[in-house]
Write a protein that holds these residues in place. Structure first.
Motif, PDB file in Angstrom:
ATOM      1  N   UNK A 143       6.585   0.172   2.654  1.00 34.22           N
ATOM      2  CA  UNK A 143       7.344  -0.862   1.963  1.00 34.22           C
ATOM      3  C   UNK A 143       6.515  -2.106   1.695  1.00 34.22           C
ATOM      4  N   UNK A 144       5.497  -2.328   2.516  1.00 30.45           N
ATOM      5  CA  UNK A 144       4.601  -3.468   2.343  1.00 30.45           C
ATOM      6  C   UNK A 144       3.263  -3.131   2.977  1.00 30.45           C
ATOM      7  N   UNK A 145       2.193  -3.263   2.208  1.00 30.97           N
ATOM      8  CA  UNK A 145       0.887  -2.915   2.749  1.00 30.97           C
ATOM      9  C   UNK A 145      -0.234  -3.194   1.764  1.00 30.97           C
ATOM     10  N   UNK A 146      -1.351  -2.520   2.004  1.00 30.04           N
ATOM     11  CA  UNK A 146      -2.537  -2.641   1.159  1.00 30.04           C
ATOM     12  C   UNK A 146      -2.955  -1.245   0.728  1.00 30.04           C
ATOM     13  N   UNK A 147      -3.276  -1.082  -0.548  1.00 31.16           N
ATOM     14  CA  UNK A 147      -3.747   0.218  -1.027  1.00 31.16           C
ATOM     15  C   UNK A 147      -5.154   0.505  -0.543  1.00 31.16           C
ATOM     16  N   UNK A 148      -5.962  -0.544  -0.398  1.00 31.69           N
ATOM     17  CA  UNK A 148      -7.335  -0.425   0.065  1.00 31.69           C
ATOM     18  C   UNK A 148      -7.910  -1.830   0.166  1.00 31.69           C
ATOM     19  N   UNK A 149      -9.187  -1.909   0.469  1.00 35.01           N
ATOM     20  CA  UNK A 149      -9.835  -3.221   0.465  1.00 35.01           C
ATOM     21  C   UNK A 149     -10.502  -3.484  -0.892  1.00 35.01           C
ATOM     22  N   UNK A 150     -10.185  -2.642  -1.882  1.00 36.32           N
ATOM     23  CA  UNK A 150     -10.816  -2.723  -3.200  1.00 36.32           C
ATOM     24  C   UNK A 150     -10.073  -3.637  -4.181  1.00 36.32           C
TER      25      UNK A 150
END
Length: 116
Positions: free
Chosen positions: A32-39
């Motif tokens: 629900x809330x996050x990061x897809x990557x550090x890109x």
């Protein structure tokens, strides 16, 4: 209110996030809330997000009225930014970015409601 607390969003290249329907929230691949990557520096991802530009945090009603805008899957943020969210199970909530320690490391204060 269903749950309120602080979560860390941090990626070292892999997708990472939180499912927010559980109490307490559980780890997820983006969720629900996050990061897809550090890109994607400065960008959080989620099920459905809508930026909130009010001077005070949004209420349940504010986020409910923003439902039509809760379609974005990614949102550029910086410290102090707020946004409404919708969980996978349809609950509403919001988050405030309280700290940005790096391009892929955010501390967020999250509130999830059961209903208004």
């Amino acid at each position: 209110m269903r749950w309120q607390g602080t979560l860390l969003l941090y990626s070292n290249g892999e997708p990472v996030g939180w499912w927010l329907d559980g109490v307490p929230p559980s780890g997820a691949v983006v969720g629900d809330l996050g990061l897809e990557c550090d890109c994607h520096p400065g960008v959080v991802s989620g099920n459905a997000l809508a930026a909130w530009d009010g001077a005070t945090p949004p209420s349940y009603r504010d986020c409910s009225e923003a439902k039509g805008r809760l379609a974005r899957r990614a949102l550029a943020v910086q410290a102090g930014d707020m946004a409404c969210l919708r969980t996978w199970n349809g609950r509403l909530g919001y988050f405030t970015v309280t700290d940005v320690s790096g391009p892929a490391e955010f501390e967020v204060k999250v509130t999830v409601w059961d209903a208004g």
